[in-house]
Design an enzyme around this catalytic site. Sequence first.
Site, PDB file in Angstrom:
ATOM      1  N   TYR A   1      48.196 -19.235  -7.459  1.00  0.00           N
ATOM      2  CA  TYR A   1      46.906 -18.962  -8.073  1.00  0.00           C
ATOM      3  C   TYR A   1      45.819 -19.652  -7.250  1.00  0.00           C
ATOM      4  O   TYR A   1      45.999 -20.760  -6.760  1.00  0.00           O
ATOM      5  CB  TYR A   1      46.868 -19.491  -9.500  1.00  0.00           C
ATOM      6  CG  TYR A   1      47.859 -18.836 -10.441  1.00  0.00           C
ATOM      7  CD1 TYR A   1      47.883 -17.460 -10.636  1.00  0.00           C
ATOM      8  CD2 TYR A   1      48.764 -19.612 -11.163  1.00  0.00           C
ATOM      9  CE1 TYR A   1      48.776 -16.871 -11.523  1.00  0.00           C
ATOM     10  CE2 TYR A   1      49.672 -19.031 -12.054  1.00  0.00           C
ATOM     11  CZ  TYR A   1      49.669 -17.662 -12.220  1.00  0.00           C
ATOM     12  OH  TYR A   1      50.562 -17.076 -13.084  1.00  0.00           O
TER      13      TYR A   1
ATOM     14  N   HIS B   1      54.511  -6.233  -9.786  1.00  0.00           N
ATOM     15  CA  HIS B   1      53.928  -7.544 -10.057  1.00  0.00           C
ATOM     16  C   HIS B   1      53.327  -7.548 -11.466  1.00  0.00           C
ATOM     17  O   HIS B   1      52.811  -6.517 -11.928  1.00  0.00           O
ATOM     18  CB  HIS B   1      52.836  -7.830  -9.020  1.00  0.00           C
ATOM     19  CG  HIS B   1      52.411  -9.254  -8.962  1.00  0.00           C
ATOM     20  ND1 HIS B   1      51.481  -9.790  -9.832  1.00  0.00           N
ATOM     21  CD2 HIS B   1      52.783 -10.269  -8.145  1.00  0.00           C
ATOM     22  CE1 HIS B   1      51.300 -11.058  -9.544  1.00  0.00           C
ATOM     23  NE2 HIS B   1      52.080 -11.384  -8.522  1.00  0.00           N
TER      24      HIS B   1
ATOM     25  N   PHE C   1      53.832 -18.526 -10.658  1.00  0.00           N
ATOM     26  CA  PHE C   1      53.383 -18.018 -11.947  1.00  0.00           C
ATOM     27  C   PHE C   1      53.088 -19.102 -12.986  1.00  0.00           C
ATOM     28  O   PHE C   1      52.582 -18.806 -14.055  1.00  0.00           O
ATOM     29  CB  PHE C   1      54.386 -17.003 -12.530  1.00  0.00           C
ATOM     30  CG  PHE C   1      54.598 -15.811 -11.644  1.00  0.00           C
ATOM     31  CD1 PHE C   1      53.631 -14.829 -11.537  1.00  0.00           C
ATOM     32  CD2 PHE C   1      55.762 -15.670 -10.887  1.00  0.00           C
ATOM     33  CE1 PHE C   1      53.806 -13.730 -10.707  1.00  0.00           C
ATOM     34  CE2 PHE C   1      55.944 -14.584 -10.056  1.00  0.00           C
ATOM     35  CZ  PHE C   1      54.962 -13.607  -9.971  1.00  0.00           C
TER      36      PHE C   1
ATOM     37  N   ASP D   1      51.706 -15.410  -3.842  1.00  0.00           N
ATOM     38  CA  ASP D   1      51.186 -16.694  -3.387  1.00  0.00           C
ATOM     39  C   ASP D   1      50.573 -17.405  -4.586  1.00  0.00           C
ATOM     40  O   ASP D   1      50.464 -16.837  -5.673  1.00  0.00           O
ATOM     41  CB  ASP D   1      50.192 -16.536  -2.227  1.00  0.00           C
ATOM     42  CG  ASP D   1      48.932 -15.779  -2.584  1.00  0.00           C
ATOM     43  OD1 ASP D   1      48.924 -15.066  -3.613  1.00  0.00           O
ATOM     44  OD2 ASP D   1      47.953 -15.886  -1.833  1.00  0.00           O
TER      45      ASP D   1
END
Length: 227
Positions: free
Chosen positions: A71, A191, A82, A69
Site C-alpha cells: 500500500y 486482484h 494486504f 506491491d
Amino acid sequence: MSLLEHWPDQSDWNDHLQKWLDSQMAKELSEFVDQQRQDETVFPPANSVFNAFRLTSWSNTKVVILGQDPYHGPGQAHGLSFSVGEAAERFPPSLRNIYKELASDLGCPIPSTGNLEPWARQGVLLLNTVLTVRSGEAHAHKDRGWESFTDAVIKSFHCHAAKIVFVLWGKSAQKKAVLIDDRHIQLVAPHPSPLSAHRGFFGSRPFSMTNRALESQGITPIDWLLE
C-alpha cells in the site's frame, strides 16, 4: 541502516536465499531503495520491509498469498501483503474486499483489525512481488530487482516437504505461476481491488479452498478468523 541490513539473519530463510542475498542484484536493489529513502517517502518503513519473513519461517510455510506491491498511503504497509498496521486510519479497498470474501466464504464477521499477523504466524506467507513503493505511486519500484528476489523465494519451495498452497491474486502475482513447482497447489483469482474484484475475486472462495487443500494432506488448516 541499508535495506539488506534489516534482513532477519537468524531465520531459516538464509538456507534458501543466501545466494540471492549475496548477489549483485541484491546490492543494486539495496542501493536503489536506500537512495529512494533519502529523496522520497518510501513504504513500508525500512525495519518492516521483511516482516513476512520474520513472522513466517520457510519450514513452517503452508500458504503463500501473493499480491502486487505494498500500500502506498501513510500508516498502511508494514511488510505483509494486504495487511495494515494498527496505526492505519481505515482499511484500504482491497482489504475490505478480502474481508467481504472471507465473510461470504466462511461466514466470518468483518474484523475490526486490518493486521493480518495472526495469519502469518500460522504459516501464511503474505508476500508481494515488489516489497517497497514510493508514497502515492503504486508499482513505483517495479523492475528494480524485487522481482528477482520474489522469484528466488518461490523457487526455494521446490524442495519443501509439503505441498504449498499458492494464492495468486492479480496479474503481477499470476506471472509467477510458471515458477511454481507442479506438485504445489495454485488458486488463481483477480486482484481484490475495486477495479477487478467483481471480475472473479468475489466468489473464488480462497479461504475454504486453501483449508481443503491443507486438510487433504493431513496439515492443520488455517484459522482465518480475526478479531
